[in-house]
Motif scaffolding. Structure first.
Motif, PDB file in Angstrom:
ATOM      1  N   LEU A  98       0.821  -1.210   0.000  1.00 22.72           N
ATOM      2  CA  LEU A  98       0.000   0.000   0.000  1.00 22.72           C
ATOM      3  C   LEU A  98       0.853   1.258   0.000  1.00 22.72           C
ATOM      4  CD1 LEU A  98      -2.794  -1.092   2.504  1.00 22.72           C
ATOM      5  CD2 LEU A  98      -3.021  -0.732   0.040  1.00 22.72           C
ATOM      6  N   LEU A  99       1.994   1.203   0.684  1.00 19.46           N
ATOM      7  CA  LEU A  99       2.898   2.349   0.673  1.00 19.46           C
ATOM      8  C   LEU A  99       3.417   2.615  -0.740  1.00 19.46           C
ATOM      9  CD1 LEU A  99       5.160   2.027   3.869  1.00 19.46           C
ATOM     10  CD2 LEU A  99       3.440   3.776   3.391  1.00 19.46           C
ATOM     11  N   ALA A 100       3.728   1.557  -1.451  1.00 16.99           N
ATOM     12  CA  ALA A 100       4.265   1.716  -2.806  1.00 16.99           C
ATOM     13  C   ALA A 100       3.201   2.222  -3.785  1.00 16.99           C
ATOM     14  CB  ALA A 100       4.819   0.386  -3.299  1.00 16.99           C
ATOM     15  N   ARG A 101       1.937   1.915  -3.509  1.00 14.98           N
ATOM     16  CA  ARG A 101       0.876   2.252  -4.455  1.00 14.98           C
ATOM     17  C   ARG A 101       0.207   3.575  -4.153  1.00 14.98           C
ATOM     18  NH1 ARG A 101      -4.120  -1.771  -4.654  1.00 14.98           N
ATOM     19  NH2 ARG A 101      -4.641  -0.563  -2.775  1.00 14.98           N
ATOM     20  N   ASP A 102       0.009   3.877  -2.859  1.00 13.59           N
ATOM     21  CA  ASP A 102      -0.825   5.030  -2.524  1.00 13.59           C
ATOM     22  C   ASP A 102      -0.372   5.623  -1.203  1.00 13.59           C
ATOM     23  OD1 ASP A 102      -2.762   6.931  -2.276  1.00 13.59           O
ATOM     24  OD2 ASP A 102      -4.400   5.524  -1.876  1.00 13.59           O
ATOM     25  N   GLN A 103      -0.135   6.932  -1.209  1.00 11.11           N
ATOM     26  CA  GLN A 103       0.227   7.639   0.022  1.00 11.11           C
ATOM     27  C   GLN A 103      -0.923   8.510   0.529  1.00 11.11           C
ATOM     28  OE1 GLN A 103       3.037   7.478   1.805  1.00 11.11           O
ATOM     29  NE2 GLN A 103       4.119   6.061   0.454  1.00 11.11           N
ATOM     30  N   GLY A 104      -2.100   8.371  -0.081  1.00 11.31           N
ATOM     31  CA  GLY A 104      -3.190   9.276   0.250  1.00 11.31           C
ATOM     32  C   GLY A 104      -4.061   8.822   1.405  1.00 11.31           C
ATOM     33  N   TRP A 105      -3.729   7.738   2.048  1.00  8.41           N
ATOM     34  CA  TRP A 105      -4.558   7.240   3.136  1.00  8.41           C
ATOM     35  C   TRP A 105      -4.195   7.932   4.456  1.00  8.41           C
ATOM     36  CZ3 TRP A 105      -1.419   5.049   6.790  1.00  8.41           C
ATOM     37  CH2 TRP A 105      -0.170   4.603   6.356  1.00  8.41           C
ATOM     38  N   LEU A 106      -5.147   7.935   5.376  1.00  7.98           N
ATOM     39  CA  LEU A 106      -4.918   8.527   6.694  1.00  7.98           C
ATOM     40  C   LEU A 106      -4.844   7.472   7.777  1.00  7.98           C
ATOM     41  CD1 LEU A 106      -4.682  11.118   8.392  1.00  7.98           C
ATOM     42  CD2 LEU A 106      -7.181  11.090   8.649  1.00  7.98           C
ATOM     43  N   ARG A 107      -5.619   6.422   7.598  1.00  8.13           N
ATOM     44  CA  ARG A 107      -5.650   5.362   8.613  1.00  8.13           C
ATOM     45  C   ARG A 107      -5.687   4.007   7.918  1.00  8.13           C
ATOM     46  NH1 ARG A 107      -6.771   4.845  14.044  1.00  8.13           N
ATOM     47  NH2 ARG A 107      -7.871   2.965  14.715  1.00  8.13           N
ATOM     48  N   LEU A 108      -4.840   3.081   8.431  1.00  4.53           N
ATOM     49  CA  LEU A 108      -4.762   1.745   7.866  1.00  4.53           C
ATOM     50  C   LEU A 108      -4.868   0.740   9.003  1.00  4.53           C
ATOM     51  CD1 LEU A 108      -4.186  -0.208   5.503  1.00  4.53           C
ATOM     52  CD2 LEU A 108      -1.743   0.195   5.875  1.00  4.53           C
ATOM     53  N   ASP A 109      -5.896  -0.110   8.908  1.00  2.93           N
ATOM     54  CA  ASP A 109      -6.116  -1.132   9.937  1.00  2.93           C
ATOM     55  C   ASP A 109      -5.732  -2.489   9.360  1.00  2.93           C
ATOM     56  OD1 ASP A 109      -7.028  -2.923  11.862  1.00  2.93           O
ATOM     57  OD2 ASP A 109      -8.776  -1.698  12.379  1.00  2.93           O
ATOM     58  N   LEU A 110      -4.647  -3.068   9.892  1.00  2.00           N
ATOM     59  CA  LEU A 110      -4.129  -4.338   9.392  1.00  2.00           C
ATOM     60  C   LEU A 110      -4.306  -5.478  10.390  1.00  2.00           C
ATOM     61  CD1 LEU A 110      -0.796  -3.102   7.755  1.00  2.00           C
ATOM     62  CD2 LEU A 110      -2.913  -3.767   6.589  1.00  2.00           C
ATOM     63  N   ARG A 111      -5.211  -5.340  11.305  1.00  2.00           N
ATOM     64  CA  ARG A 111      -5.387  -6.410  12.280  1.00  2.00           C
ATOM     65  C   ARG A 111      -5.785  -7.712  11.594  1.00  2.00           C
ATOM     66  NH1 ARG A 111      -9.005  -3.331  16.741  1.00  2.00           N
ATOM     67  NH2 ARG A 111      -9.637  -2.209  14.834  1.00  2.00           N
ATOM     68  N   ASP A 112      -6.511  -7.612  10.503  1.00  2.00           N
ATOM     69  CA  ASP A 112      -6.763  -8.771   9.653  1.00  2.00           C
ATOM     70  C   ASP A 112      -6.124  -8.466   8.300  1.00  2.00           C
ATOM     71  OD1 ASP A 112      -7.608 -10.854   8.107  1.00  2.00           O
ATOM     72  OD2 ASP A 112      -9.745 -10.632   8.560  1.00  2.00           O
ATOM     73  N   PRO A 113      -4.905  -8.957   8.065  1.00  2.00           N
ATOM     74  CA  PRO A 113      -4.213  -8.606   6.820  1.00  2.00           C
ATOM     75  C   PRO A 113      -4.927  -9.113   5.572  1.00  2.00           C
ATOM     76  CG  PRO A 113      -3.045 -10.350   7.984  1.00  2.00           C
ATOM     77  CD  PRO A 113      -4.116  -9.875   8.890  1.00  2.00           C
ATOM     78  N   ASP A 114      -5.815 -10.090   5.704  1.00  3.74           N
ATOM     79  CA  ASP A 114      -6.582 -10.559   4.548  1.00  3.74           C
ATOM     80  C   ASP A 114      -7.678  -9.567   4.175  1.00  3.74           C
ATOM     81  OD1 ASP A 114      -5.066 -12.913   4.474  1.00  3.74           O
ATOM     82  OD2 ASP A 114      -6.416 -13.908   5.898  1.00  3.74           O
ATOM     83  N   ARG A 115      -8.086  -8.730   5.116  1.00  4.28           N
ATOM     84  CA  ARG A 115      -9.132  -7.735   4.861  1.00  4.28           C
ATOM     85  C   ARG A 115      -8.694  -6.375   5.444  1.00  4.28           C
ATOM     86  NH1 ARG A 115     -11.440 -12.489   6.295  1.00  4.28           N
ATOM     87  NH2 ARG A 115     -13.010 -13.387   4.889  1.00  4.28           N
ATOM     88  N   PRO A 116      -7.673  -5.777   4.887  1.00  4.36           N
ATOM     89  CA  PRO A 116      -7.208  -4.491   5.425  1.00  4.36           C
ATOM     90  C   PRO A 116      -8.278  -3.399   5.234  1.00  4.36           C
ATOM     91  CG  PRO A 116      -6.157  -4.963   3.306  1.00  4.36           C
ATOM     92  CD  PRO A 116      -6.898  -6.204   3.703  1.00  4.36           C
ATOM     93  N   VAL A 117      -8.333  -2.514   6.180  1.00  2.00           N
ATOM     94  CA  VAL A 117      -9.296  -1.405   6.120  1.00  2.00           C
ATOM     95  C   VAL A 117      -8.476  -0.127   5.969  1.00  2.00           C
ATOM     96  CG1 VAL A 117     -11.099  -0.141   7.327  1.00  2.00           C
ATOM     97  CG2 VAL A 117     -10.933  -2.627   7.580  1.00  2.00           C
ATOM     98  N   ILE A 118      -8.803   0.665   4.954  1.00  2.00           N
ATOM     99  CA  ILE A 118      -8.037   1.877   4.660  1.00  2.00           C
ATOM    100  C   ILE A 118      -8.978   3.023   4.376  1.00  2.00           C
ATOM    101  CG2 ILE A 118      -7.847   1.213   2.199  1.00  2.00           C
ATOM    102  CD1 ILE A 118      -5.107   2.583   2.186  1.00  2.00           C
ATOM    103  N   TRP A 119      -8.665   4.179   4.911  1.00  2.39           N
ATOM    104  CA  TRP A 119      -9.438   5.382   4.595  1.00  2.39           C
ATOM    105  C   TRP A 119      -8.592   6.621   4.805  1.00  2.39           C
ATOM    106  CZ3 TRP A 119     -10.382   2.466   8.926  1.00  2.39           C
ATOM    107  CH2 TRP A 119     -10.279   3.093  10.173  1.00  2.39           C
TER     108      TRP A 119
END
Length: 242
Positions: free
Chosen positions: A221-242
């Motif tokens: 995600l860092l390589a693709r997009d820097q426009g996010w504010l919050r990234l929830d990776l507690r479940d790496p199969d279903r990451p939540v980003i906004w």
């Protein structure tokens, strides 16, 4: 008419026992045994062999005074010391992984320490604590070169208590992966580990039991997009980003 010999008096009996013991050699042996026991007892309890000095080697995180007090060696007879018991008592100190004890005649004991190695600084209630790789809280203090984690809520840890080893290992790995960046790590009972950037972006890793997968998603995600504010990776199969 039968004449009976009068009963022997107590002193006469003693005399006969002494003469018999002398002829057979038993009396001198008994006297020597009793004398040796008296001498040995006095020798083993003599103040000359009472521990007056305890030398502590290898103490960096543990203070020598604490180790001496925990050991209980001062004032004991050197002959009655139990080095293994003393070593076990000393090893209960939060900063000590193992200890060896060596009596030195006539009145000295040497205690050699193998201390736990701090790998992380855990900050709670404004107080820094040194933590080893297994999560043991081993001492109060700070070491600037180690990764730092700030506890956001809950009760501060106690010396000798244990933090989740997975969180300790994860914190070390995350800091290594983000080396050179101005980031901070925060731990809370609700969210677990959270990585925070100076611009306000946050990455939630939780208990980080799947850290390798979480880091892979994070790097993608860092390589693709820097426009996010919050990234929830507690479940790496279903990451939540906004």
């Amino acid at each position: 008419m039968v004449t009976r010999r009068p009963p022997a008096r107590p002193l006469q009996r003693v005399g006969r026992v002494v003469r018999y013991g002398t002829r057979t050699g038993r009396l001198p042996a008994l006297v020597l045994a009793v004398g040796f026991s008296v001498l040995a007892g006095g020798f083993l309890t003599a103040k000359t062999y009472t521990v007056r000095t305890v030398e502590v080697q290898g103490a960096q995180l543990a203070t020598a005074n604490d180790v001496v007090q925990v050991s209980g060696a001062l004032g004991q007879s050197l002959f009655w010391l139990r080095p293994d018991d003393i070593a076990r008592r000393v090893a209960r100190h939060p900063a000590v992984a193992a200890a060896s004890v060596h009596p030195v005649f006539p009145d000295r004991v040497i205690i050699s320490l193998q201390e736990r190695v701090p790998v992380l600084v855990w900050i709670a209630g404004g107080q820094p604590y040194l933590v080893d790789s297994q999560g043991w809280v081993i001492a109060q203090g700070d070491q600037a070169m180690l990764p730092h984690v700030t506890q956001a809520d809950g009760t501060p840890p106690q010396l000798g208590s244990k933090l989740p080893a997975s969180s300790v290992q994860a914190a070390r790995t995350i800091v290594q992966r983000t080396q050179g960046q101005q980031v901070s790590l925060i731990y809370s009972a609700k969210l677990g580990l959270t990585l925070t950037y100076p611009d306000g972006r946050t990455v939630v890793f939780g208990d980080a039991t799947r850290l390798a997968d979480q880091l892979a998603v994070f790097q993608a995600l860092l390589a693709r997009d820097q426009g996010w504010l919050r990234l929830d990776l507690r479940d790496p199969d279903r990451p939540v980003i906004w």
